[in-house]
Scaffold this motif. Structure first.
Motif, short mmCIF file in Angstrom:
data_model
loop_
_atom_site.label_atom_id
_atom_site.label_comp_id
_atom_site.label_asym_id
_atom_site.label_seq_id
_atom_site.Cartn_x
_atom_site.Cartn_y
_atom_site.Cartn_z
N GLY A 63 0.80 -1.22 0.00
CA GLY A 63 0.00 0.00 0.00
C GLY A 63 0.83 1.27 0.00
N GLY A 64 2.06 1.19 -0.45
CA GLY A 64 2.93 2.36 -0.49
C GLY A 64 3.71 2.60 0.79
N GLU A 65 3.45 1.79 1.82
CA GLU A 65 4.11 1.97 3.11
C GLU A 65 5.50 1.35 3.17
OE1 GLU A 65 1.68 0.56 6.31
OE2 GLU A 65 -0.13 1.45 5.47
N LEU A 66 5.72 0.29 2.41
CA LEU A 66 6.94 -0.50 2.55
C LEU A 66 8.23 0.27 2.24
CD1 LEU A 66 7.99 -3.19 3.43
CD2 LEU A 66 7.54 -4.08 1.17
N PRO A 67 8.30 1.06 1.18
CA PRO A 67 9.57 1.76 0.92
C PRO A 67 10.02 2.64 2.09
CG PRO A 67 8.22 1.83 -1.03
CD PRO A 67 7.36 1.26 0.07
N GLY A 68 9.10 3.17 2.85
CA GLY A 68 9.46 3.96 4.03
C GLY A 68 9.94 3.12 5.19
N MET A 69 9.62 1.82 5.16
CA MET A 69 10.05 0.91 6.23
C MET A 69 11.39 0.25 5.92
SD MET A 69 6.62 -1.06 7.47
CE MET A 69 5.65 -1.27 5.99
N VAL A 70 11.76 0.24 4.65
CA VAL A 70 12.99 -0.41 4.21
C VAL A 70 14.10 0.65 4.15
CG1 VAL A 70 14.13 -1.60 2.29
CG2 VAL A 70 11.80 -2.22 2.94
N ASP A 76 20.44 -2.24 -0.07
CA ASP A 76 21.75 -2.61 -0.61
C ASP A 76 22.06 -4.09 -0.40
OD1 ASP A 76 22.34 -0.11 -1.64
OD2 ASP A 76 23.37 0.57 0.18
N LEU A 77 21.50 -4.70 0.65
CA LEU A 77 21.66 -6.15 0.82
C LEU A 77 20.93 -6.91 -0.28
CD1 LEU A 77 21.30 -6.68 4.67
CD2 LEU A 77 23.29 -7.21 3.27
N THR A 83 17.10 1.75 -4.90
CA THR A 83 16.37 2.49 -3.88
C THR A 83 15.56 1.48 -3.06
OG1 THR A 83 14.37 2.78 -5.20
CG2 THR A 83 16.12 4.46 -5.46
N PRO A 84 15.08 1.86 -1.88
CA PRO A 84 14.23 0.94 -1.13
C PRO A 84 13.01 0.46 -1.92
CG PRO A 84 15.02 2.64 0.34
CD PRO A 84 15.45 3.04 -1.06
N ALA A 85 12.36 1.35 -2.66
CA ALA A 85 11.20 0.94 -3.46
C ALA A 85 11.59 -0.08 -4.53
CB ALA A 85 10.53 2.15 -4.10
N HIS A 109 6.16 4.77 -9.90
CA HIS A 109 6.62 5.17 -8.58
C HIS A 109 8.09 4.87 -8.32
CE1 HIS A 109 2.72 6.49 -7.31
NE2 HIS A 109 2.19 5.35 -7.71
N THR A 110 8.65 3.88 -9.00
CA THR A 110 10.04 3.53 -8.74
C THR A 110 10.98 4.01 -9.83
OG1 THR A 110 9.89 1.38 -9.84
CG2 THR A 110 9.37 1.45 -7.47
N GLY A 111 10.46 4.30 -11.01
CA GLY A 111 11.30 4.75 -12.10
C GLY A 111 12.06 3.62 -12.78
#
Length: 122
Positions: A63-70, A76-77, A83-85, A109-111
């Motif tokens: 729901g769009g929340e995950l990139p902010g949590m990663v 990088d792992l 990017t996180p997204a 959203h991620t490009g």
């Protein structure tokens, strides 16, 4: 998956008559169980793919929340430089059995237009 296919056949009046061709399941770094099961060759994702069904992954960004949590360290792992997204999307796109996700909004959203799956690194 066997139960779902049996039900589709029952409703259609026989296995040869059903038109079930795809299933949709939530798959993301938040909902890891399907990913872990698929990596072990078990669970609904490889079962659906093995039955010849397309598997559409929904909610890869939760729901769009995950990139902010990663954080960047986790991204990088997954693959350095993402990017996180992008790392979240790549994790879902690389999951065995997933054949489709809702990529157009993700591209916006991620490009990213194309990510090489993790299981086949560049």
């Amino acid at each position: 998956m066997e139960g779902l296919l049996a039900l589709a056949g029952e409703v259609a009046g026989g296995q040869q008559y059903h038109h079930l061709v795809a299933v949709q399941m939530p798959v993301s770094l938040v909902m890891m169980t399907p990913i872990v099961q698929a990596l072990r060759g078990r669970g609904p994702l490889p079962a659906a793919a093995g039955a010849g069904l397309r598997v559409m992954a929904s909610a890869p960004l939760h729901g769009g929340e995950l990139p902010g949590m990663v954080g960047q360290e986790l991204a990088d792992l997954i693959r350095p430089g993402l990017t996180p997204a992008q790392a979240c999307v790549l994790s879902v796109a690389s999951c065995p059995g997933v054949t489709t996700s809702f990529w157009p909004p993700l591209v916006r959203h991620t490009g990213v237009r194309r990510l090489t799956p993790l299981l086949n690194p560049p």
